[in-house]
Scaffold this motif. Sequence first.
Motif, mmCIF file in Angstrom:
data_model
loop_
_atom_site.group_PDB
_atom_site.id
_atom_site.type_symbol
_atom_site.label_atom_id
_atom_site.label_comp_id
_atom_site.label_asym_id
_atom_site.label_seq_id
_atom_site.Cartn_x
_atom_site.Cartn_y
_atom_site.Cartn_z
ATOM 1 N N THR A 273 -8.357 18.906 -16.741
ATOM 2 C CA THR A 273 -7.689 17.601 -16.703
ATOM 3 C C THR A 273 -6.645 17.569 -15.596
ATOM 4 O OG1 THR A 273 -8.026 17.360 -19.071
ATOM 5 C CG2 THR A 273 -6.362 15.941 -18.073
ATOM 6 N N TRP A 274 -5.912 18.667 -15.456
ATOM 7 C CA TRP A 274 -4.889 18.756 -14.417
ATOM 8 C C TRP A 274 -5.529 18.614 -13.039
ATOM 9 C CZ3 TRP A 274 -3.507 21.921 -10.311
ATOM 10 C CH2 TRP A 274 -2.193 21.798 -9.846
ATOM 11 N N ASN A 275 -6.657 19.275 -12.819
ATOM 12 C CA ASN A 275 -7.355 19.170 -11.531
ATOM 13 C C ASN A 275 -7.840 17.752 -11.269
ATOM 14 O OD1 ASN A 275 -7.135 21.754 -10.393
ATOM 15 N ND2 ASN A 275 -8.740 22.528 -11.745
ATOM 16 N N LYS A 276 -8.362 17.089 -12.297
ATOM 17 C CA LYS A 276 -8.805 15.690 -12.129
ATOM 18 C C LYS A 276 -7.633 14.792 -11.772
ATOM 19 C CE LYS A 276 -12.815 15.846 -15.162
ATOM 20 N NZ LYS A 276 -13.363 15.466 -16.464
ATOM 21 N N LEU A 277 -6.505 14.981 -12.464
ATOM 22 C CA LEU A 277 -5.308 14.185 -12.178
ATOM 23 C C LEU A 277 -4.860 14.394 -10.733
ATOM 24 C CD1 LEU A 277 -2.931 12.386 -13.136
ATOM 25 C CD2 LEU A 277 -1.755 14.504 -13.747
ATOM 26 N N HIS A 278 -4.903 15.625 -10.270
ATOM 27 C CA HIS A 278 -4.402 15.922 -8.935
ATOM 28 C C HIS A 278 -5.358 15.498 -7.826
ATOM 29 C CE1 HIS A 278 -0.463 17.904 -9.446
ATOM 30 N NE2 HIS A 278 -0.845 17.738 -10.700
ATOM 31 N N ARG A 279 -6.501 14.964 -8.194
ATOM 32 C CA ARG A 279 -7.363 14.340 -7.188
ATOM 33 C C ARG A 279 -6.782 13.011 -6.716
ATOM 34 N NH1 ARG A 279 -12.855 15.720 -10.259
ATOM 35 N NH2 ARG A 279 -12.899 17.936 -9.750
ATOM 36 N N ILE B 128 0.838 -1.208 0.000
ATOM 37 C CA ILE B 128 0.000 0.000 0.000
ATOM 38 C C ILE B 128 0.872 1.257 0.000
ATOM 39 C CG2 ILE B 128 -0.377 0.237 2.501
ATOM 40 C CD1 ILE B 128 -3.211 0.620 0.084
ATOM 41 N N GLY B 129 2.010 1.203 0.668
ATOM 42 C CA GLY B 129 2.941 2.332 0.648
ATOM 43 C C GLY B 129 3.493 2.574 -0.743
ATOM 44 N N MET B 130 3.845 1.500 -1.432
ATOM 45 C CA MET B 130 4.356 1.619 -2.798
ATOM 46 C C MET B 130 3.264 2.157 -3.723
ATOM 47 S SD MET B 130 7.241 1.192 -4.319
ATOM 48 C CE MET B 130 8.148 0.084 -3.283
ATOM 49 N N THR B 131 2.032 1.723 -3.509
ATOM 50 C CA THR B 131 0.901 2.229 -4.295
ATOM 51 C C THR B 131 0.738 3.731 -4.083
ATOM 52 O OG1 THR B 131 -0.206 0.089 -4.127
ATOM 53 C CG2 THR B 131 -1.580 1.984 -4.714
ATOM 54 N N GLY B 132 0.820 4.161 -2.830
ATOM 55 C CA GLY B 132 0.732 5.587 -2.525
ATOM 56 C C GLY B 132 1.826 6.379 -3.215
ATOM 57 N N PHE B 133 3.050 5.858 -3.206
ATOM 58 C CA PHE B 133 4.155 6.539 -3.884
ATOM 59 C C PHE B 133 3.888 6.639 -5.384
ATOM 60 C CE2 PHE B 133 8.096 6.293 -6.343
ATOM 61 C CZ PHE B 133 8.684 7.484 -5.947
ATOM 62 N N LEU B 134 3.430 5.547 -5.985
ATOM 63 C CA LEU B 134 3.145 5.561 -7.432
ATOM 64 C C LEU B 134 2.031 6.543 -7.771
ATOM 65 C CD1 LEU B 134 3.512 1.761 -8.257
ATOM 66 C CD2 LEU B 134 5.111 3.617 -8.802
ATOM 67 N N LEU B 135 1.083 6.747 -6.849
ATOM 68 C CA LEU B 135 0.028 7.742 -7.068
ATOM 69 C C LEU B 135 0.580 9.162 -6.985
ATOM 70 C CD1 LEU B 135 -2.868 6.131 -4.999
ATOM 71 C CD2 LEU B 135 -2.786 6.396 -7.488
ATOM 72 N N LEU B 136 1.589 9.369 -6.149
ATOM 73 C CA LEU B 136 2.188 10.699 -6.009
ATOM 74 C C LEU B 136 3.096 11.065 -7.177
ATOM 75 C CD1 LEU B 136 3.208 10.787 -2.223
ATOM 76 C CD2 LEU B 136 1.362 12.066 -3.328
ATOM 77 N N LEU B 137 3.650 10.059 -7.839
ATOM 78 C CA LEU B 137 4.620 10.303 -8.910
ATOM 79 C C LEU B 137 4.081 11.193 -10.029
ATOM 80 C CD1 LEU B 137 7.538 9.600 -9.496
ATOM 81 C CD2 LEU B 137 6.765 7.522 -10.609
ATOM 82 N N PRO B 138 2.910 10.889 -10.632
ATOM 83 C CA PRO B 138 2.422 11.783 -11.695
ATOM 84 C C PRO B 138 2.060 13.172 -11.166
ATOM 85 C CG PRO B 138 0.784 10.094 -11.213
ATOM 86 C CD PRO B 138 2.029 9.741 -10.454
ATOM 87 N N LEU B 139 1.726 13.276 -9.899
ATOM 88 C CA LEU B 139 1.405 14.582 -9.324
ATOM 89 C C LEU B 139 2.652 15.446 -9.251
ATOM 90 C CD1 LEU B 139 -0.943 13.441 -6.424
ATOM 91 C CD2 LEU B 139 -1.526 14.016 -8.776
ATOM 92 N N ALA B 140 3.762 14.854 -8.821
ATOM 93 C CA ALA B 140 5.010 15.607 -8.733
ATOM 94 C C ALA B 140 5.503 16.013 -10.123
ATOM 95 C CB ALA B 140 6.072 14.773 -8.018
ATOM 96 N N VAL B 141 5.387 15.096 -11.076
ATOM 97 C CA VAL B 141 5.852 15.383 -12.438
ATOM 98 C C VAL B 141 5.040 16.505 -13.079
ATOM 99 C CG1 VAL B 141 6.033 14.385 -14.767
ATOM 100 C CG2 VAL B 141 6.820 13.078 -12.788
ATOM 101 N N THR B 142 3.755 16.589 -12.765
ATOM 102 C CA THR B 142 2.891 17.593 -13.396
ATOM 103 C C THR B 142 2.641 18.816 -12.514
ATOM 104 O OG1 THR B 142 0.890 16.470 -12.602
ATOM 105 C CG2 THR B 142 1.702 15.869 -14.810
ATOM 106 N N SER B 143 3.404 18.969 -11.446
ATOM 107 C CA SER B 143 3.213 20.133 -10.574
ATOM 108 C C SER B 143 4.040 21.319 -11.066
ATOM 109 C CB SER B 143 3.592 19.781 -9.136
ATOM 110 O OG SER B 143 2.585 19.012 -8.556
#
Length: 195
Positions: free
Chosen positions: A134-140, A107-122
């Motif tokens: 689209t950016w707002n939907k992604l950042h949900r 679950i920790g690895m899943t959380g990290f993988l969810l954060l990865l596209p957020l950091a890349v697109t911030s």
Amino acid sequence: MTILPRQAGFWGIFRGSLGFTNQLGADPVKAIEQQLGLIGLQLIVAGLLITPLRRFAGLNLIKFRRAVGLLAFFYVTVHLLTWLVVDTQLDWAYIWMDIVKRPYITIGMTGFLLLLPLAVTSNNASIRRLGAATWNKLHRLTYAAALAGAVHYVWLVKGWQTEPLVYLAGIIALLMVRIRIRPKRVMGNTLKRAG
């Protein structure tokens, strides 16, 4: 020479706050790893608090939300790297076995993988390229990542300790506030159109 102060400053946090006060315990790597993860989770919670603080307390910290999110990602990444490099010493067979065998790591690895596209697109370029909607939907994905981080913390500790449960309850409460805000807005717009 310029690298030394940066390294001393970063690791000084842990040496000063944990090492010199004998709080690293028998396994200093685990203590540092857990402290990094906790700071990352605290920053995720801080990022989630920004919108409710603006709506309910009138405190506008929106301009800091992206920085808080990126700082949270940094701490979560260093938490993960500490586990990968220092704790498991890049033993990929052991790492894979640990991810599959231990649900809190999964679950920790899943959380990290969810954060990865957020950091890349911030960044502003990503907002322009993806479009604001689209950016707002992604950042949900932040919401799912926050839940994953809290569950990771609850499952990580031995037994039912209060602190991880408080983080989980706090994150759930912050997400419930967001869910409750949206229907009121939609219902208000619907009533205006009907009237």
